[in-house]
Structure formats: structure tokens, C-alpha cells
Design a protein around this motif. Structure first.
Motif, short mmCIF file in Angstrom:
data_model
loop_
_atom_site.label_atom_id
_atom_site.label_comp_id
_atom_site.label_asym_id
_atom_site.label_seq_id
_atom_site.Cartn_x
_atom_site.Cartn_y
_atom_site.Cartn_z
N LEU A 210 0.84 -1.19 0.00
CA LEU A 210 0.00 0.00 0.00
C LEU A 210 0.88 1.25 0.00
CD1 LEU A 210 -2.81 -1.05 2.51
CD2 LEU A 210 -2.75 -1.28 0.01
N LYS A 211 0.33 2.34 -0.56
CA LYS A 211 1.11 3.56 -0.73
C LYS A 211 0.31 4.77 -0.27
CE LYS A 211 3.48 1.76 -4.87
NZ LYS A 211 3.77 2.00 -6.30
N GLY A 212 1.03 5.83 0.04
CA GLY A 212 0.43 7.10 0.38
C GLY A 212 1.35 8.23 -0.06
N VAL A 213 0.81 9.45 -0.13
CA VAL A 213 1.57 10.62 -0.53
C VAL A 213 1.93 11.42 0.72
CG1 VAL A 213 1.58 12.73 -1.90
CG2 VAL A 213 0.41 10.71 -2.75
N VAL A 214 3.20 11.84 0.80
CA VAL A 214 3.71 12.53 1.98
C VAL A 214 3.26 13.99 1.97
CG1 VAL A 214 5.78 13.21 3.26
CG2 VAL A 214 5.69 10.99 2.09
N LYS A 215 2.63 14.42 3.05
CA LYS A 215 2.21 15.81 3.21
C LYS A 215 3.25 16.62 3.96
CE LYS A 215 -1.44 18.61 5.35
NZ LYS A 215 -2.70 18.59 6.13
N LEU A 216 3.83 16.04 5.03
CA LEU A 216 4.78 16.76 5.87
C LEU A 216 5.92 15.83 6.26
CD1 LEU A 216 5.40 19.37 7.49
CD2 LEU A 216 4.10 18.39 9.38
N ASP A 217 7.15 16.35 6.19
CA ASP A 217 8.34 15.58 6.53
C ASP A 217 9.25 16.45 7.39
OD1 ASP A 217 10.68 14.03 6.56
OD2 ASP A 217 11.32 14.77 4.59
N GLN A 218 9.44 16.07 8.66
CA GLN A 218 10.26 16.87 9.55
C GLN A 218 10.92 15.98 10.61
OE1 GLN A 218 7.80 19.66 11.69
NE2 GLN A 218 6.15 18.19 11.94
N THR A 219 11.99 16.51 11.21
CA THR A 219 12.71 15.80 12.27
C THR A 219 12.35 16.40 13.62
OG1 THR A 219 14.55 15.35 10.77
CG2 THR A 219 14.97 15.13 13.13
N ILE A 220 11.94 15.54 14.55
CA ILE A 220 11.59 15.96 15.91
C ILE A 220 12.22 14.97 16.88
CG2 ILE A 220 9.71 16.40 17.53
CD1 ILE A 220 7.90 17.02 15.19
N ASP A 221 13.05 15.49 17.79
CA ASP A 221 13.68 14.66 18.83
C ASP A 221 14.39 13.43 18.22
OD1 ASP A 221 12.73 16.37 20.78
OD2 ASP A 221 10.88 15.22 21.07
N ASN A 222 15.16 13.68 17.16
CA ASN A 222 15.98 12.65 16.51
C ASN A 222 15.14 11.57 15.81
OD1 ASN A 222 18.48 13.79 17.31
ND2 ASN A 222 18.26 12.84 19.34
N LEU A 223 13.84 11.79 15.67
CA LEU A 223 12.99 10.89 14.91
C LEU A 223 12.41 11.64 13.71
CD1 LEU A 223 11.00 9.05 17.75
CD2 LEU A 223 12.91 8.15 16.40
N ARG A 224 12.18 10.90 12.64
CA ARG A 224 11.61 11.50 11.43
C ARG A 224 10.09 11.32 11.46
NH1 ARG A 224 15.21 13.95 7.69
NH2 ARG A 224 14.03 14.49 5.81
N GLN A 225 9.38 12.44 11.41
CA GLN A 225 7.92 12.40 11.42
C GLN A 225 7.42 12.54 9.98
OE1 GLN A 225 5.38 15.81 12.38
NE2 GLN A 225 4.58 14.62 14.10
N ILE A 226 6.69 11.52 9.53
CA ILE A 226 6.11 11.51 8.18
C ILE A 226 4.58 11.60 8.33
CG2 ILE A 226 5.86 10.24 6.03
CD1 ILE A 226 8.69 11.22 6.54
N THR A 227 4.01 12.66 7.80
CA THR A 227 2.55 12.83 7.81
C THR A 227 2.03 12.66 6.40
OG1 THR A 227 2.73 14.39 9.66
CG2 THR A 227 0.65 14.34 8.45
N LEU A 228 1.04 11.82 6.21
CA LEU A 228 0.48 11.53 4.90
C LEU A 228 -0.77 12.38 4.65
CD1 LEU A 228 0.72 7.62 4.98
CD2 LEU A 228 2.43 9.26 4.14
N TRP A 229 -1.06 12.62 3.38
CA TRP A 229 -2.28 13.34 3.03
C TRP A 229 -3.52 12.52 3.39
CZ3 TRP A 229 -2.97 18.29 1.91
CH2 TRP A 229 -1.88 19.05 1.46
#
Length: 294
Positions: A210-229
Motif C-alpha cells: 500500500l502507498k500514500g503521498v507525503v504531506k509533511l516531513d520533519q525531524t523531531i527529537d531525533n525521529l523522522r515524522q512523516i505525515t500523509l495526506w
């Protein structure tokens, strides 16, 4: 395959025919069904009987009108499941329907070829719209004259190779705090927002494929936060592998600076704006397509 043999059989007056369906999902899984009372085999596939799929009468036209029908089925754990439908695994799946002489499967003819459209499900069953090949004629054709690029990153028009080092990433899921928010660990060497607009594909686990499109990509507290549309419609667990590909916002600067692919840019960044189109001749300045002085 001999459609002539099938026609000769139909003309005999005593027929032994049935219907077979092949459903091919976008992840490559293919399932065969038949309304015959036993399984049939041809084209290297086995078409299972009594697996709960049937189709209404086909609508066929000689012109360019859209051919469509509907498939009715029963949700079964060994065939089409409610979980797979909810996850979107059957969205746009390819469907081929044959009329087959069951005692001679080589005598058959394709009666329908198309894709699955809208699916509704209730009371342990489902109803799927089948869209014929002429349905593609409803899609917009041609190019649009826009400042931004009309190509899709990585397609033939774009020409960029996303397999190049630095434009894709495979990482394990650290946590998932919401249906659309995924946390990844151990991601280094990529600027924040690098994957915005790119594709997130699940490589393992229950949501594999399954796939999704990335809305937001940022680094917080040494972890990568990926938010999808939109949320991936299946459970993603800690340890599942994801593959991220870089995103493109379709701007000239991004094409040149991020991908070094300006020669293949498919936008029109210098197209005049509406203020230029309605401007009048001026004796004290040239109308160059830029902002007009007041």
C-alpha cells in the motif's frame, strides 16, 4: 484460444458454457472465479467455483460510450475479504471476463475487459462497479499551460531516475501515533521536507504494497515524522519497513536545484499573468510580463 470454436458451439443449439473472471490487483495478485460447478484452467490460471462472485448483464456499445456492468459477490476469507477492500487493494484492479465452453476451455471469448471502480459492501457481501476500457476517454487529455511542471516525478516526460542515491530511503517504523502520522528512526543525511510530495510505500507487514503521498516531513527529537495526506487503510506496526521517494513541488527552482533536471521541465514559468493580458500600451515603460507599475 478460439472464439470461432465457441461461436460454432453456440450455433449448435446445445451449449455447455459458463463465465470466468480474472481479477488482477495493482500489487500483482490475481484471483480467478467461475460460475461453473467445478474449477476450470486456462492461460496458466485456475478459476475456482463457488467463491462468491457473479456479474450482471454486460452493457456493450459499438460507439465510444462507456461500457460498464456490476459484479456482485460474497466476502470470503479465502477469496475477497472486507479487510482487503477497506485497505484499497482492489481499487482500479484489472478485470477480464470470458464466456467459456466448460467441457472445452480452449473455446472461449473475452466478453469484457476493464477495471474495478466504486465498491460498496454491506451484510457480508459487496457490489463492485466494472468500468470498461473506454472509460479512460473521460480523463482529461493534452497538456495544460501552467507555470508549474505537468510531469510526474520519475515518469517518461520527467526522465529523472529516482533510484539514484539520495532520492529514496528505506527505514523501519519506530511508532505510529495516528492513522496518518508515522515516526521513523535512524534517518540521517536528508534535509527536512525532502520527501514532501513524494511516495511512502509499505514494504512489509499487514499493509505491504500500500502507498500514500507525503504531506509533511520533519525531524523531531531525533525521529523522522512523516505525515500523509490520506491514511494508509491498513495497520502499520513498529518494525515494518517503509520506502520513501523524494518529492517535487513542480517549481522551476526545485527542478533545477534539487534534481538538476531543468532540461526536462514541463512547465511554463515565464507565461504572462492576467495583469499583463489586460494591460494597455504605455509610452513610458515596456510591458515585459512582469508586475505593472501604478
Amino acid at each position: 484460444m478460439s472464439a470461432q470454436d465457441l461461436q460454432a458451439h453456440l450455433a449448435s443449439g446445445t451449449t455447455h458454457v459458463c463465465t470466468c473472471w480474472a481479477v488482477t490487483r495493482r500489487d500483482g495478485v490475481t484471483i480467478g472465479f467461475t460460475d461453473h460447478d467445478g474449477p476450470l484452467q486456462f492461460d496458466g490460471m485456475t478459476f475456482e467455483a463457488s467463491r462468491g462472485l457473479s456479474a450482471r448483464a454486460l452493457s456493450s456499445n459499438s460507439g465510444l460510450a462507456v461500457n460498464n456492468t456490476e459484479a456482485l459477490g460474497v466476502l470470503q476469507s479465502d477469496a475477497i475479504t472486507e479487510r482487503d477492500i477497506a485497505a484499497g487493494r482492489y481499487d482500479d484492479a484489472k478485470v477480464t471476463i470470458w464466456q467459456v465452453q466448460w467441457d472445452n476451455p480452449e473455446a472461449r471469448e473475452v466478453r469484457f475487459a476493464g477495471t474495478i471502480g466504486e465498491i460498496t459492501r454491506a451484510a457480508g457481501g459487496f457490489q463492485a462497479e466494472l468500468r470498461g476500457q473506454t472509460d479512460a476517454l473521460n480523463l482529461p487529455q493534452g497538456r495544460s499551460y501552467l507555470k508549474t511542471c505537468s510531469a510526474i516525478l520519475g515518469d517518461v516526460a520527467c526522465g529523472f531516475d529516482l533510484s539514484e542515491l539520495g532520492f529514496h530511503l528505506e527505514a523501519a517504523v519506530h511508532d505510529q501515533t495516528a492513522a496518518q502520522v508515522i515516526w521513523l528512526g535512524g534517518v540521517t543525511g536528508f534535509h527536512d521536507r525532502w520527501f514532501e510530495g513524494g511516495v511512502c510505500e509499505v514494504m512489509s507487514g499487514a499493509a505491504q504494497g500500500l502507498k500514500g503521498v507525503v504531506k509533511l516531513d520533519q525531524t523531531i527529537d531525533n525521529l523522522r515524522q512523516i505525515t500523509l495526506w490520506e491514511p494508509i487503510r491498513e495497520q502499520i506496526a513498529s518494525g515494518d519497513m517503509l520506502r520513501l521517494t523524494a518529492g517535487c513541488d513542480k517549481r522551476t527552482q526545485t527542478c533545477q536545484q534539487k534534481f538538476d533536471n531543468l532540461l526536462n521541465f514541463r512547465g511554463f514559468p515565464d507565461i504572462p499573468g492576467q495583469d499583463w493580458l489586460v494591460s494597455v500600451p504605455r509610452s513610458d515603460d515596456a510591458n515585459t510580463g512582469g508586475s505593472l507599475k501604478r
